[in-house]
Design an enzyme around this catalytic site. Structure first.
Site, PDB file in Angstrom:
ATOM      1  N   GLU A  45     111.875  44.958  10.746  1.00 53.51           N
ATOM      2  CA  GLU A  45     110.723  44.070  10.936  1.00 53.51           C
ATOM      3  C   GLU A  45     109.406  44.820  10.766  1.00 53.51           C
ATOM      4  O   GLU A  45     108.460  44.309  10.176  1.00 53.51           O
ATOM      5  CB  GLU A  45     110.775  43.417  12.327  1.00 53.51           C
ATOM      6  CG  GLU A  45     111.856  42.370  12.487  1.00 53.51           C
ATOM      7  CD  GLU A  45     111.700  41.219  11.504  1.00 53.51           C
ATOM      8  OE1 GLU A  45     110.564  40.821  11.242  1.00 53.51           O
ATOM      9  OE2 GLU A  45     112.727  40.747  10.981  1.00 53.51           O
ATOM     10  N   CYS A 201     107.600  28.770  -0.490  1.00 52.59           N
ATOM     11  CA  CYS A 201     106.228  28.378  -0.155  1.00 52.59           C
ATOM     12  C   CYS A 201     105.317  29.599  -0.311  1.00 52.59           C
ATOM     13  O   CYS A 201     104.706  30.070   0.633  1.00 52.59           O
ATOM     14  CB  CYS A 201     106.172  27.835   1.275  1.00 52.59           C
ATOM     15  SG  CYS A 201     104.640  26.976   1.636  1.00 52.59           S
ATOM     16  N   CYS A 208     107.473  23.535  -4.469  1.00 54.76           N
ATOM     17  CA  CYS A 208     107.743  22.419  -3.555  1.00 54.76           C
ATOM     18  C   CYS A 208     109.017  21.668  -3.946  1.00 54.76           C
ATOM     19  O   CYS A 208     109.709  21.129  -3.082  1.00 54.76           O
ATOM     20  CB  CYS A 208     106.556  21.458  -3.537  1.00 54.76           C
ATOM     21  SG  CYS A 208     105.037  22.247  -2.961  1.00 54.76           S
ATOM     22  N   CYS A 211     111.927  22.898  -1.996  1.00 56.89           N
ATOM     23  CA  CYS A 211     111.674  23.126  -0.565  1.00 56.89           C
ATOM     24  C   CYS A 211     112.415  22.115   0.311  1.00 56.89           C
ATOM     25  O   CYS A 211     112.322  20.906   0.082  1.00 56.89           O
ATOM     26  CB  CYS A 211     110.166  23.039  -0.301  1.00 56.89           C
ATOM     27  SG  CYS A 211     109.764  23.266   1.430  1.00 56.89           S
ATOM     28  N   CYS A 217     106.175  17.126   4.169  1.00 55.73           N
ATOM     29  CA  CYS A 217     105.105  18.140   4.104  1.00 55.73           C
ATOM     30  C   CYS A 217     103.791  17.454   3.740  1.00 55.73           C
ATOM     31  O   CYS A 217     103.650  16.864   2.671  1.00 55.73           O
ATOM     32  CB  CYS A 217     105.454  19.200   3.059  1.00 55.73           C
ATOM     33  SG  CYS A 217     104.114  20.394   2.833  1.00 55.73           S
TER      34      CYS A 217
END
Ligand code: SF4
Length: 390
Positions: A45, A201, A208, A211, A217
């Site tokens: 991370e 995104c 899109c 997605c 959205c």
């Protein structure tokens, strides 16, 4: 023309779609996936912050090989950590990584915490990173909100406020929490949001059509995803230029024309950067604001003449808010000049030379140390040219 969006108020449905999409279309098989070890997850991370997966892949395995546990990392010297981090950029991450490992050893007996609220108290671990480590290591139900996820949620909600402002950011955290899966699936959901932001995104050209949350959205319905997240303040980029002194020396004292034959014996003059700020704690070539400042520094050491300074092609280096032009000036020095340039250097065996001190180092040793990427490239070029001893 805008399309009507369904009401995006079905958190369970939102989470289910993200989870289902991640299982089929998300990223799998990365070396930090499929483990519950919070140390390995935390390391990935931190490395992935503002850094692409393809870059992190080159560092992650090497890092774990050298520091297989948090205790190994805590016991290492900061120099060793910075050397392995060299080229990954954003070096405060490496310093915090080391400080965090030491805190885990001192405060948690070397057992890496998995509870988000505890993780957040450690150096370099913010709320989103703490949540990611907790979700991946134990499935804890906590929201992440890194840069990619901010973008996904801000678009999905057509969030009208600037998330750089604390109140707006708090509101977006509330959205992130409301969208969590009601129970279970936290690992796939967390990974799914990250994958969506990184691969679908995206900042410039969101896909899109691929997605899983397109149906509700709002930014997609409005036809302007790129308008989100809203930014009311643009970051001003600065331009700066610096001169780098690339001073080289071969111990046999041969004339400059033959110094290259010294091969691996070649030494380079380095300077340690102060612990904070750009390139903090890394070794660099001595830096000057301009050629005049370099001349003055050399003259102060009685080296105005006959130094044979050769200007090398400038190097462009882009940092977050800075376009930096680095102008290397190479000079091969004689033994007496080398002595003069050692002035102010730390003791050769001192583990942490004073910031600002100058030190001569063999090229091989220098290349095994923590160096910023452009300095490493310059020294690697010198090492190639120096070649092996005859
Ligand atoms: S539909 Fe488009 S803008 Fe909306 S979240 Fe998906 S990729 Fe982003």
């Amino acid at each position: 023309m805008t399309r009507a969006a369904k009401t995006p108020d079905h958190p369970q449905d939102f989470a289910l779609r993200v989870v289902a999409w991640q299982r089929l279309q998300g990223r799998h098989g990365l070396p930090w996936q499929g483990t519950r070890d919070p140390y390995r997850i935390w390391l990935s991370e931190i490395m992935l912050q503002q850094t692409q997966v393809s870059t992190v892949l080159r560092y992650y395995g090497r890092f774990l090989e050298r520091f297989p546990t948090v205790t190994h990392l805590a016991l290492a010297g900061l120099d060793d950590v910075l050397a392995l981090w060299s080229g990954l950029g954003y070096y405060s991450r490496a310093r915090n990584l080391h400080a965090c490992a030491q805190a885990v050893v001192q405060q948690h007996a070397g057992v890496f915490p998995t509870e988000a609220t505890v993780l957040e108290t450690l150096p370099g671990i913010g709320r989103s990173t703490a949540a990611a480590v907790a979700a991946f290591s134990t499935g804890q139900r906590v929201a992440i909100l890194d840069g990619n996820v901010k973008r996904v949620l801000a678009r999905h909600r057509a969030f009208e406020h600037d998330v750089a402002k604390p109140a707006a950011l708090r509101a977006l955290w509330t959205v992130a929490e409301a969208l969590l899966p009601p129970q279970g699936g936290m690992e796939a959901y967390t990974q799914g949001l990250m994958d969506l932001g990184a691969t679908v995104c995206t900042r410039r050209r969101p896909r899109c059509e691929d997605c899983p949350v397109q149906a509700d959205c709002r930014a997609h319905a409005l036809g302007n995803p790129q308008a989100y997240p809203v930014k009311t303040r643009r970051t001003q980029r600065r331009a700066r230029s610096s001169v780098l002194l690339l001073a080289l020396h071969a111990p046999d004292g041969a004339p400059a024309a033959h110094l290259r034959r010294a091969g691996p014996e070649v030494q380079v003059l380095l300077q340690m950067r102060p612990p904070r700020g750009i390139w903090g704690g890394l070794w660099t070539l001595p830096l000057f604001d301009d050629e005049r400042a370099l001349d003055q520094a050399l003259a102060a050491r009685g080296l105005l003449q006959p130094l044979r300074v050769q200007a090398l092609p400038p190097v462009q280096h882009a940092l977050t808010h800075l376009d930096w032009t680095l102008k290397p000036c190479r000079v091969w020095v004689t033994p007496s000049e080398q002595g003069a340039l050692s002035e102010g250097a730390g003791q050769p065996d001192a583990p942490q030379p004073e910031a600002g001190g100058w030190r001569w180092m063999g090229l091989d040793t220098a290349l095994a140390s923590g160096l910023p990427a452009p300095i490493r490239v310059l020294l690697e070029a010198e090492a190639r040219q120096a070649g092996p001893s005859p």
